[in-house]
Design an enzyme around this catalytic site. Structure first.
Site, PDB file in Angstrom:
ATOM      1  N   SER A 693       0.790  -1.222   0.000  1.00  0.00           N
ATOM      2  CA  SER A 693       0.000   0.000   0.000  1.00  0.00           C
ATOM      3  C   SER A 693       0.828   1.282   0.000  1.00  0.00           C
ATOM      4  CB  SER A 693      -0.983   0.002   1.173  1.00  0.00           C
ATOM      5  OG  SER A 693      -0.278   0.204   2.368  1.00  0.00           O
ATOM      6  N   LYS A 736      -5.898   4.197   8.954  1.00  0.00           N
ATOM      7  CA  LYS A 736      -4.962   5.094   8.277  1.00  0.00           C
ATOM      8  C   LYS A 736      -5.469   6.530   8.307  1.00  0.00           C
ATOM      9  CE  LYS A 736      -2.913   1.670   5.198  1.00  0.00           C
ATOM     10  NZ  LYS A 736      -2.947   1.086   3.857  1.00  0.00           N
TER      11      LYS A 736
END
Ligand code: ADP
Length: 793
Positions: A693, A736
């Site tokens: 990611s 996140k």
């Protein structure tokens, strides 16, 4: 002093040698004479004036002694009486007259005849003599008390002390002495010295008697003890006989217990069989105790004990909300799950159920996945409360041995059932809510694969007949409400994962933590520390400081611990009368908890070349991380540091390939990479990092470094990149974004496919952030490196 006997007494006197039983002057004793020589001598003496000389043999074992074998000093004695015995022996009462020394042996045969001279003692009578006499008579009495046998006549003679000399000879008669010692006493002419010797002898005798008595007392004790033991043994025998009856009782009790346990038929048969084996066994057989333990296990298991199985969805909802803040989606999922369960049960009721019949449907097992402290366990407990069932939790972390799940066979010493059956016994019902914690941490090694056994326990197709090695019979686990928990899914074997219905616990935002603390944790800890809400308060601002500066976690475990620390200290202050109550304000926090543990993790102060803020997911929740890229003259090497995993390394390769394939757009030279080295580093170097990611962040940092254009510092990004620059969906969005918000990021770049994930995110977070959803790397660069805007457009 020696005197010669008078002329009349200068006559020749027959001698009788004695082996033992010497007599002394003034003493009388009965002696038995059996040897022919002695008999002849006595008869001869009787014919004369009844006087004989008694001489002691030096060696008593000599039967026919010669003159050399006899001592020279003896006693002149008078034969007072004789009786002839059955075998011709003469029993003679002899009285000692005088001490004599042999001056001449006249003849040896047919008996000894001697001439003797009289020996007169040296007699003194002083205090010493008196004292010795006294001492000896006292010791004699003592000896008698200690069990010494003294002839009555001697005793009377001793007690009626005629003279010290007479006394000394009487004493010599009763002392327990060797014959040689007696001879020495006889030969001693000095009265004082003789008495001294006698003192020594009697003292010795008393001492020995005392020791003997002591020994005999001990022996007596031992004897008594022996008696006691025998008695006890006898008693034990009786008890054992009784116990025989007792054992019967025990067997009867166990039979009742087996019947009461309402086991399935086959299990009951097995139990009774074992019981039969037990009843035939001696109770001292070690196997008996194994069988007893086994039967205890069998009878203690809740074969037919269950909590009422009613699901009231409304009630369940109320309880879940009561116990937990937020977690809206999770609670909904759980309620749906419960509803389906209830519906199935109702349908099932309408169909006739055969025992041990397999269920037709395949219910899945709940699996709560999320970082520690996010409430997985406590939701499990709430479910149990809502369903009115028992709650059991076992941790599977670190289990490597199949036997831990399924038990050891009974042939093992100290064998026990596995943890599942142990949990069931602990629950006491056969339908508890059973939480298997840390299912992702089950290992496997040569001792077998625990996850296979676990699967058997969890799999509704098989678990109606779960076999534990120790039990040797099946237990029906199909009514157990299993919930598993895990921090990550990656390590759960696929076969197991297949059976799990995963519910993710994403971790809390700062605001959620604040509310959880305010509404739940503080109350809980007040209670735990016996404090009333008036006694300990934490201001909202202080609570926020605790959350921000003393914890860094996705859950609230550390937060709860810090609150507990505060309350512990306040409790102490109250007890020490320092405070009646305390309200913790911002400035108090460091006083109680020490200096701040964490600095707020914030973004760079200035836009920088080659540095990009990435968003990461960790087991402890979300975090931001910086990707740094440096370009230097070289030969086309790509260096990667910062403890990067394989997937992340490949992301770096992909990023570079992507840039090389689009060199023109970025304004780079054809073979720009031939003269360069590129170094990608991700601090903090010691923390392992992996996953795809960070793809777009790495690419952006490389582009920035190669083109020398700064990246906007308040942009955070996450997304996987393909070689052609497409941006792919990633996970952990909620964590996140919360981390980005905490760090002060303003713009978040996300893959377009992750748009759906924003639903989970609290409004107050969303309102502070600008989201850019991208499908291609070009869009990322447009936002992150604004100077590219024109170029790419
Ligand atoms: P986990 O099992 O996920 O590691 P726990 O269930 O042990 O976490 O939770 C840790 C503590 O936090 C418990 O005291 C729990 O009650 C509390 N807690 C967690 N989430 C919430 C919540 N949403 N509301 C109230 N308390 C919570």
């Amino acid at each position: 002093m020696v005197f010669l006997l008078g002329s009349s007494e200068q006559s020749i006197i027959p001698v009788v040698p004695v082996r033992e039983g010497m007599i002394f002057p003034f003493t009388e004793n009965l002696l038995v004479f059996g040897r022919q020589k002695s008999i002849t001598a006595i008869n001869e003496a009787l014919n004369r004036d009844k006087k004989i000389v008694i001489l002691m043999q030096k060696n008593p074992s000599i039967n026919d002694p010669r003159k050399e074998d006899l001592y020279q000093i003896g006693v002149l004695a008078l034969i007072e009486k004789t009786v002839i015995g059955e075998k011709g022996e003469i029993n003679a009462l002899i009285k000692g007259l005088e001490k004599v020394r042999v001056t001449e042996f006249i003849k040896e045969s047919p008996f000894f005849e001697v001439k003797v001279e009289k020996i007169v003692d040296e007699i003194s009578s002083d205090e010493e003599v008196e004292a010795m006499v006294k001492h000896i008579s006292m010791q004699i009495k003592k000896a008698i008390n200690l069990g010494k046998a003294v002839d009555f006549v001697f005793l009377m003679n001793i007690l009626n002390i005629v003279s010290p000399q007479n006394f000394s000879y009487q004493i010599a008669m009763v002392l327990d002495l060797k014959e040689s010692e007696k001879q020495k006493l006889l030969e001693e002419t000095n009265l004082k010295k003789r008495l001294m010797k006698e003192v020594e002898y009697i003292n010795r005798e008393v001492k020995i008697l005392e020791i003997e008595q002591n020994i005999s007392a001990k022996t007596q004790k031992k004897f008594e003890q022996g008696m006691k033991e025998t008695f006890l043994k006898e008693k034990m025998k009786t008890i054992e006989e009784e116990l025989g009856g007792g054992e019967d009782r025990e067997i009867k009790e166990m039979t009742n217990k087996i019947k009461k346990a309402k086991m399935p038929k086959d299990v009951e048969e097995k139990a009774l069989k074992e019981l039969k084996r037990l009843s035939k066994m001696s109770q001292f057989n070690p196997e008996a105790s194994y069988i007893k333990t086994y039967l205890d296990w069998l009878t203690d298991l809740p074969w037919s004990v269950s909590s009422p199985n009613n699901v009231d969805i409304k009630q369940a909802e109320k309880i879940l909300n009561e116990d937990h803040f937020g977690l809206k989606k999770i609670k909904e999922r759980i309620l749906e799950y419960l509803a389906v369960m209830e519906l199935r049960k109702r349908k099932e009721k309408n169909q006739e159920k055969k025992p041990n019949q397999k269920k037709e449907y395949q219910p899945t097992i709940l699996c709560f996945v999320g970082p520690p402290g996010v409430g997985k366990t406590s939701i499990g407990k709430s479910i149990a409360r809502a369903l009115n069932r028992k709650f059991i939790k076992i941790s599977l972390g670190g289990i490597r041995d199949e036997a831990e799940i399924r038990g050891h066979r009974r042939t093992y010493v100290g064998a026990l059932p596995g943890r599942i059956i142990q949990g069931i016994k602990q629950a006491g019902t056969n339908n508890p809510v059973f939480m298997l914690d840390e299912i992702d941490k089950v290992g496997r090694d040569y001792r077998g694969d625990p996850s296979a056994a676990l699967l058997e326990a969890l799999d509704p197709e098989q678990n109606h007949a779960f076999s534990d090695h120790y039990l040797e019979v099946n237990f029906d686990l199909s009514n157990v409400f299993f919930i598993t928990t895990a921090n990550i899914l990656d390590t759960i074997p696929d076969a197991l994962l297949d059976r799990l219905e995963v519910i993710r616990f994403p971790g809390y935002t700062e605001d959620e933590k604040f509310n959880i603390a305010k509404n739940y944790l503080i109350k809980k800890q007040l209670l735990a520390h016996s404090l009333s809400p008036n006694e300990a308060r934490i201001t909202d601002e202080a609570l926020k400081i605790i959350i921000r500066r003393y914890t860094r976690e996705a859950g609230v475990r550390e937060l709860e611990r810090q609150i507990a620390t505060l309350f512990r200290k306040i409790a102490r202050e109250i007890i020490e009368n320092k405070n009646k109550s305390k309200t913790i304000g911002v400035s108090d926090v460091p006083k109680y908890l020490g200096p701040y543990i964490y600095s707020a993790q914030i973004i760079e102060e200035k836009d920088k070349i080659g540095i990009v803020t990435g968003l990461a997911w960790t087991q402890a929740g979300g975090d931001i991380l910086f990707i740094e890229v440096a370009v230097m003259p070289g030969k086309g090497h790509l260096t990667l540091t910062g403890h990067l995993g394989d997937v992340m390394k490949e992301s770096c390769q992909a990023a570079l390939s992507y840039i090389r394939s689009r060199w023109q757009i970025f304004g780079l030279k054809t073979n720009f990479f031939n003269n360069l080295d590129i170094h990608v580093h991700v601090p903090e170097g010691a923390v392992p990092k992996d996953g795809p990611s960070a793809g777009i962040a790495i690419t952006t940092a490389m582009v920035s470094a190669l083109t020398k254009k700064p990246v906007r510092r308040e942009v955070g990004m996450t997304g996987e990149i393909t070689l052609r620059g497409r941006v792919l969906e990633i996970g952990g969005v909620k964590e996140k974004i919360i981390a980005a918000h905490r760090a002060g990021i303003k713009t978040v770049i996300l893959p377009a496919d992750n748009k759906k994930d924003l639903e989970d995110i609290p409004k107050y977070v969303l309102k502070d952030l600008r989201f850019v959803f991208v499908k291609h790397m070009d869009e990322v660069l447009k936002v992150a490196i604004p100077t590219f805007l024109k170029k790419i457009a």
